[in-house]
Scaffold this motif. Structure first.
Motif, PDB file in Angstrom:
ATOM      1  N   ASN A 216     -24.195  53.328  -5.293  1.00 13.54           N
ATOM      2  CA  ASN A 216     -23.634  53.710  -4.000  1.00 13.54           C
ATOM      3  C   ASN A 216     -24.468  53.156  -2.845  1.00 13.54           C
ATOM      4  N   ALA A 217     -25.792  53.142  -3.024  1.00 12.54           N
ATOM      5  CA  ALA A 217     -26.659  52.552  -2.007  1.00 12.54           C
ATOM      6  C   ALA A 217     -26.374  51.063  -1.864  1.00 12.54           C
ATOM      7  N   ALA A 218     -26.155  50.370  -2.988  1.00 13.94           N
ATOM      8  CA  ALA A 218     -25.858  48.944  -2.962  1.00 13.94           C
ATOM      9  C   ALA A 218     -24.542  48.671  -2.233  1.00 13.94           C
ATOM     10  N   ASP A 219     -23.527  49.516  -2.486  1.00 12.10           N
ATOM     11  CA  ASP A 219     -22.254  49.351  -1.783  1.00 12.10           C
ATOM     12  C   ASP A 219     -22.442  49.522  -0.276  1.00 12.10           C
ATOM     13  N   LEU A 220     -23.249  50.503   0.112  1.00  7.28           N
ATOM     14  CA  LEU A 220     -23.485  50.748   1.533  1.00  7.28           C
ATOM     15  C   LEU A 220     -24.220  49.576   2.180  1.00  7.28           C
ATOM     16  N   VAL A 221     -25.200  49.020   1.482  1.00  4.48           N
ATOM     17  CA  VAL A 221     -25.917  47.850   1.994  1.00  4.48           C
ATOM     18  C   VAL A 221     -24.956  46.677   2.172  1.00  4.48           C
ATOM     19  N   THR A 222     -24.068  46.480   1.215  1.00  2.00           N
ATOM     20  CA  THR A 222     -23.083  45.404   1.317  1.00  2.00           C
ATOM     21  C   THR A 222     -22.165  45.606   2.517  1.00  2.00           C
ATOM     22  N   LEU A 223     -21.715  46.837   2.720  1.00  3.28           N
ATOM     23  CA  LEU A 223     -20.865  47.148   3.867  1.00  3.28           C
ATOM     24  C   LEU A 223     -21.583  46.847   5.180  1.00  3.28           C
ATOM     25  N   PHE A 224     -22.854  47.215   5.247  1.00  4.26           N
ATOM     26  CA  PHE A 224     -23.569  47.034   6.505  1.00  4.26           C
ATOM     27  C   PHE A 224     -23.883  45.566   6.756  1.00  4.26           C
ATOM     28  N   ARG A 225     -24.185  44.818   5.713  1.00  2.74           N
ATOM     29  CA  ARG A 225     -24.416  43.380   5.901  1.00  2.74           C
ATOM     30  C   ARG A 225     -23.148  42.699   6.402  1.00  2.74           C
ATOM     31  N   ALA A 226     -21.979  43.114   5.876  1.00  3.52           N
ATOM     32  CA  ALA A 226     -20.707  42.552   6.348  1.00  3.52           C
ATOM     33  C   ALA A 226     -20.489  42.914   7.812  1.00  3.52           C
ATOM     34  N   HIS A 227     -20.871  44.130   8.181  1.00  5.42           N
ATOM     35  CA  HIS A 227     -20.762  44.553   9.577  1.00  5.42           C
ATOM     36  C   HIS A 227     -21.643  43.681  10.476  1.00  5.42           C
ATOM     37  N   MET A 228     -22.862  43.374  10.043  1.00  6.52           N
ATOM     38  CA  MET A 228     -23.750  42.533  10.847  1.00  6.52           C
ATOM     39  C   MET A 228     -23.202  41.121  10.993  1.00  6.52           C
ATOM     40  N   ASP A 229     -22.551  40.627   9.977  1.00  4.49           N
ATOM     41  CA  ASP A 229     -21.910  39.315  10.076  1.00  4.49           C
ATOM     42  C   ASP A 229     -20.832  39.333  11.160  1.00  4.49           C
ATOM     43  N   ARG A 230     -20.078  40.430  11.209  1.00  6.14           N
ATOM     44  CA  ARG A 230     -19.025  40.526  12.229  1.00  6.14           C
ATOM     45  C   ARG A 230     -19.641  40.561  13.636  1.00  6.14           C
ATOM     46  N   LEU A 231     -20.751  41.297  13.774  1.00  5.79           N
ATOM     47  CA  LEU A 231     -21.412  41.356  15.075  1.00  5.79           C
ATOM     48  C   LEU A 231     -21.884  39.975  15.517  1.00  5.79           C
ATOM     49  N   GLN A 232     -22.441  39.215  14.587  1.00  9.35           N
ATOM     50  CA  GLN A 232     -22.937  37.884  14.929  1.00  9.35           C
ATOM     51  C   GLN A 232     -21.835  37.002  15.474  1.00  9.35           C
ATOM     52  N   MET A 233     -20.625  37.183  14.949  1.00  8.61           N
ATOM     53  CA  MET A 233     -19.504  36.369  15.380  1.00  8.61           C
ATOM     54  C   MET A 233     -18.714  36.999  16.522  1.00  8.61           C
ATOM     55  N   GLY A 234     -19.243  38.111  17.062  1.00  6.96           N
ATOM     56  CA  GLY A 234     -18.592  38.738  18.200  1.00  6.96           C
ATOM     57  C   GLY A 234     -17.364  39.519  17.844  1.00  6.96           C
ATOM     58  N   ASP A 235     -17.248  39.950  16.589  1.00  7.34           N
ATOM     59  CA  ASP A 235     -16.061  40.700  16.144  1.00  7.34           C
ATOM     60  C   ASP A 235     -16.519  42.086  15.688  1.00  7.34           C
ATOM     61  N   SER A 236     -16.694  42.991  16.623  1.00  6.51           N
ATOM     62  CA  SER A 236     -17.164  44.339  16.298  1.00  6.51           C
ATOM     63  C   SER A 236     -16.042  45.355  16.365  1.00  6.51           C
TER      64      SER A 236
END
Length: 236
Positions: A216-236
């Motif tokens: 479950n921790a690994a899934d959460l880390v994956t979700l948050f890394r995907a979120h950071m990718d969206r922020l980098q591209m200006g899609d929040s």
């Protein structure tokens, strides 16, 4: 150590620094924004209110009823030694840790609590050595390092968040993303995971009861890394 970073987290102002800028004010291309988004992105955007959902990584975004994880608090302490433990902390400090940003989430069943930590490293367009070094330190101490210091949020289900039953850590990929994301997960009711005996254990009889928590921790880390990718591209 690095106490100055603690003063930069302005929760009331909704920004990670007193001089935060919106994405629209950034003059850098989106990919370069990755270097500075940890201090320039509004705090409610950097740590979104929800993560995950029935529709995939974006399925629960901005929808608490559909989300897997709901945020209950953001830590005002950003010093590296306040956010990480033991071997993970040592590796982070040896690789130039600038800050550790943390937020606590509770899952949609109100059974699990987790603290997500973002380790901020020196800026660099493509250097991954520091990120890799921290990941390797984590891998070398999978079962004897708590990784993330829990952030217990007063007045919430996470008020007594203390016992970590599982954890995960992974570097954020790509250029201009000098971060490592980690998470520790526990039980809202304080249940402490232990080894399963006999036939219920694995071939070594170790850490089996923690596997699902770490997943479950690994899934959460994956979700948050995907979120950071969206922020980098200006899609929040």
């Amino acid at each position: 150590m690095l106490a100055a970073f603690g003063a930069l987290l302005l929760l009331g102002g909704g920004a990670l620094t007193a001089h935060a800028y919106s994405n629209a004010q950034q003059e850098l291309p989106n990919y370069e924004y990755g270097n500075v988004m940890w201090r320039d992105e509004p705090v409610d955007s950097f740590f979104p209110a929800t993560l995950g959902g029935r529709g995939g990584y974006n399925g629960g975004l901005h929808d608490r009823e559909a989300a897997i994880w709901n945020r209950v608090g953001i830590s005002p302490d950003t010093e590296c030694d306040k956010g990480l433990t033991s071997h993970t902390l040592k590796a982070a400090e040896e690789n130039g840790c600038k800050a550790v940003l943390r937020a606590t989430y509770v899952d949609s069943t109100a059974n699990m609590v987790a603290t997500v930590a973002v380790v901020v490293l020196p800026e660099g367009s493509s250097e991954i050595g520091a990120r890799t070094n921290i990941y390797e330190a984590y891998q070398d101490h999978l079962f004897d390092d708590g990784v993330v210091v829990p952030y217990a949020v007063p007045g919430t289900l996470a008020a007594k968040w203390k016992h970590r039953n599982g954890a995960d850590l992974a570097p954020v990929g790509g250029e201009h993303m000098p971060y490592v994301v980690a998470a520790s997960v526990g039980s809202v009711d304080g249940y402490v995971a232990g080894d399963l005996p006999g036939e219920w254990g694995d071939s070594n009889g170790d850490n089996v009861d923690r596997e699902s928590w770490s997943a479950n921790a690994a899934d959460l880390v994956t979700l948050f890394r995907a979120h950071m990718d969206r922020l980098q591209m200006g899609d929040s």
